[in-house]
Design an enzyme around this catalytic site. Structure first.
Site, PDB file in Angstrom:
ATOM      1  N   GLU A 159       0.832  -1.206   0.000  1.00 60.02           N
ATOM      2  CA  GLU A 159       0.000   0.000   0.000  1.00 60.02           C
ATOM      3  C   GLU A 159       0.871   1.261   0.000  1.00 60.02           C
ATOM      4  O   GLU A 159       0.573   2.234  -0.692  1.00 60.02           O
ATOM      5  CB  GLU A 159      -0.950  -0.035   1.214  1.00 60.02           C
ATOM      6  CG  GLU A 159      -1.828   1.171   1.426  1.00 60.02           C
ATOM      7  CD  GLU A 159      -2.766   1.508   0.269  1.00 60.02           C
ATOM      8  OE1 GLU A 159      -2.896   0.715  -0.676  1.00 60.02           O
ATOM      9  OE2 GLU A 159      -3.345   2.611   0.307  1.00 60.02           O
ATOM     10  N   HIS A 163      15.349 -12.531  -3.346  1.00 65.33           N
ATOM     11  CA  HIS A 163      15.087 -13.219  -4.609  1.00 65.33           C
ATOM     12  C   HIS A 163      14.895 -12.237  -5.755  1.00 65.33           C
ATOM     13  O   HIS A 163      14.164 -12.517  -6.702  1.00 65.33           O
ATOM     14  CB  HIS A 163      13.873 -14.134  -4.462  1.00 65.33           C
ATOM     15  CG  HIS A 163      14.061 -15.142  -3.379  1.00 65.33           C
ATOM     16  ND1 HIS A 163      14.880 -16.241  -3.524  1.00 65.33           N
ATOM     17  CD2 HIS A 163      13.595 -15.188  -2.112  1.00 65.33           C
ATOM     18  CE1 HIS A 163      14.877 -16.938  -2.395  1.00 65.33           C
ATOM     19  NE2 HIS A 163      14.101 -16.311  -1.518  1.00 65.33           N
TER      20      HIS A 163
END
Ligand code: G6P
Length: 615
Positions: free
Chosen positions: A488, A511
């Site tokens: 958000e 990652h």
């Protein structure tokens, strides 16, 4: 999305329509136009740009006399934003004038058909096709405008809220709705037409909200009769008394609606739980939940559908429901859900979250879920909105009108409602002890004053915003309950400052996003005490050892992160599941200040719409 305003009565229409269009600016738009009728001449003016540009153009182009008129703000779907594609649109003869919010999906074959009959199109819009279809039917069948509109609308596929008038009928405007909102304000010998009630709130408290597939011929000095478009049957119209007041839709001394709405959150959250959260009696009272408790208790899983910020509130709710009520939860984008052939059973409870209650994808997803037998519960802010009406039951957030396109108080109040539902369900299921239940209620009750404290970080956040306002990318990291808050926070920044930002679960950083980290990319980390604190501290160290810059949101009194981060913003301590209600606050302020410092249009960011009524 497009905004519609119309007036027919005894006053000059122009000032009413102009002010109304300004009130609808929050919906997002790229051009504006107006058509006024004084019984002799139709005066039409339209332009790419803002309502102020329209006002300047009107001053040069037309005289503004007339007690009938329609006005429009356009959010382009078919055809680029330019003067020609702006609404209103004339029919070929110049006898009919229309404004439209929505999309006519089969406009291409209709256009081809009309072209074979000699119709010529000036614009690239589907709306110009619709007005000429109405004209063609009216001419060929020699019928009144209302009837022609009805026949035409039975031929179109898509969504619409329209207002159309006829040069030969100076005392009527025809309106219709399918999928896009339309309200008729009822005054004394005068009528107002608008996408929502805000354009006419100072003139009348009485309004009829058209339902899908309804239309009306609004006649000066006559009662409004609503008809069903498919079969022309008369509908018992329901005049609602509006709860809105003028103060709620004005800025009240704040420079922007967004800032006003950020600061309204302590009140808004309190209003959301008032009368529902009763810690002294150890009760949570929500009639929509209570009346359907069996459905909630027998549910195999909860499926949450929403878009944008509401989807983020859904993600927070996933953690809350699973944690407290021990029920499996899936959260889906409404736009994906509706086209995915999802597996839904009668034992699923679907919760649809929508501030506006008008988002087209969410509405379509609700219809799909209902058609497959699921019980659908709505969490909406706008009272009487399409989603509130379409769902089987629901609860309003009572946040008051949210005008800034970037959603703020809607998010925190949605989380509040969802927390109440999860707590109520947990109590009924016995997955929470009575002392824990009370403890959660007491902590929730304290959230408004804690939000008030979190808002005190405003000056500090504004200084941080100044340091990083020119960054090209931001990374937002959070874990657990604070992961959706990271999403958000990143969305808020993108929406209003146009800076690229990504929200990520902190551990996933390794990652991929870690490759982006250098001294030019600030990382905002939500690192509150409860919930994976040690892990987050490790993530911060990983970023620091790669020369990254850290802005951390921490719990008041934090020591460890303070030593590592470049900047820390404190929020008060609370329960882990309530943390998003506090950690969101500085992120809203950060995006707000960066956008202001960059000179962006905070309340009406480019290309965005408040209420996305097309898919
Ligand atoms: C638009 C608005 C967002 C909002 C989303 C979903 O994209 O700009 O602020 O979160 O729609 O809207 P809803 O009204 O369904 O919550």
């Amino acid at each position: 999305m497009c905004g519609i305003v119309g007036y027919i009565g005894h006053r000059e229409a122009y000032p009413i329509i102009l002010k109304g269009l300004k009130r609808l600016e929050y919906r997002g738009y790229d051009s504006a136009g107006i058509a006024l009728y004084d019984g002799n001449d139709i005066k039409l003016s339209k332009t790419k740009g803002k309502v102020d540009d329209l006002e300047a153009r009107v001053a040069k182009e037309i005289n503004t006399e007339g007690t009938l008129g329609i006005g429009h703000t356009r959010w382009a779907t078919h055809g680029v934003p330019n003067d020609v594609n702006s609404h209103p649109h004339y029919s070929n003869s110049g006898e009919l004038v229309i404004i439209h919010n929505g999309i006519i999906e089969n406009y291409e074959p209709l256009k081809q058909e009309l072209e074979t009959r000699g119709y010529v199109f000036k614009s690239d819009t589907d709306t110009e096709v619709l007005v000429n279809l109405i004209e063609d039917i009216k001419k060929n069948e020699d019928i009144m405008l209302g009837k022609a509109v009805q026949i035409a609308l039975n031929q179109v596929v898509g969504a619409y809220a329209i207002a159309v008038f006829d040069r030969s009928k100076p005392n009527e405007i025809v309106v219709a709705r399918l999928g896009s909102p339309l309200a008729i304000g009822i005054g004394e010998d005068e009528f107002f037409i608008a996408s929502d009630a805000s354009p006419f709130i100072e003139y009348t408290n009485n309004a009829i909200y058209l339902e899908d597939e309804e239309m009306a011929v609004v006649r000066r000095g006559k009662d409004v009769k609503i008809r069903k478009i498919p079969d022309d049957s008369l509908v018992d119209s329901y005049v609602q008394e509006l709860q809105l007041n003028l103060e709620q839709i004005e800025k009240g001394g704040y420079p922007h609606f967004m800032l006003k709405e950020i600061y309204e959150q302590p009140h808004a959250i309190g209003d959301t739980f008032r009368g529902r959260l009763l810690p002294e009696e150890a009760i949570i009272k929500m009639s929509g939940v209570e009346d359907n408790m069996k459905k909630f208790l027998n549910a195999n899983r909860i499926i949450i559908i929403a878009c944008g910020t509401s989807w983020h509130a859904g993600l927070v709710a996933e953690y809350i429901f699973e944690d407290l009520a021990r029920i499996q939860v899936e959260v889906d984008y409404a736009s994906e859900f509706r086209y995915r052939n999802p597996v839904i059973t009668e034992n699923d409870v679907v919760i649809a979250i929508s501030q506006s209650g008008e988002t087209a994808d969410t509405l379509a997803a609700i219809k799909l879920a209902k058609s497959r037998g699921a019980f659908v519960f709505g969490v909406c802010n706008v009272v009487g909105s399409s989603i509130a009406r379409e769902t089987d039951a629901g609860a309003y957030t009572h946040a008051g009108p949210e005008i800034g396109v970037a959603s703020t108080k809607a998010f925190t109040t949605q989380i509040t409602i969802l927390t109440l539902i999860a707590l109520r369900m947990a109590r009924a299921k016995g997955t929470i002890s009575s002392s824990d239940f009370r403890h959660h209620m007491i902590e929730l009750e304290m959230i408004p004053e804690k939000v008030e404290i979190a808002l005190k970080s405003d000056a500090l956040v504004s200084q941080i915003a100044d340091i990083y306002k020119n960054a090209k990318n931001f990374l937002y990291l959070g874990r657990g309950y604070n992961f959706p808050v990271a999403l958000e926070g990143a969305l808020k920044l993108k929406e209003i400052s146009y800076i690229h930002a990504e929200g990520y679960p902190a551990a996933e950083m390794k990652h991929g996003p870690i490759a982006l980290i250098d001294e030019n990319m600030p990382t905002v980390v939500i690192a509150t005490k409860k919930g994976h604190y040690d892990k987050i501290v490790s993530n911060i160290q990983e970023i620091k050892s790669r020369s990254g810059v850290i802005i951390a949101i921490v719990t008041k009194g934090d020591v460890t992160v303070k030593e590592l981060a470049d900047h820390v913003i404190e929020v008060p301590e609370t329960l882990e599941c309530l943390a998003p209600l506090l950690t969101t606050i500085p992120l809203q302020l950060l995006s707000y200040h960066i956008a202001v410092l960059l000179g962006k249009n905070v309340d009406q960011p480019r290309n965005l719409a408040k209420s996305v009524t097309v898919e």
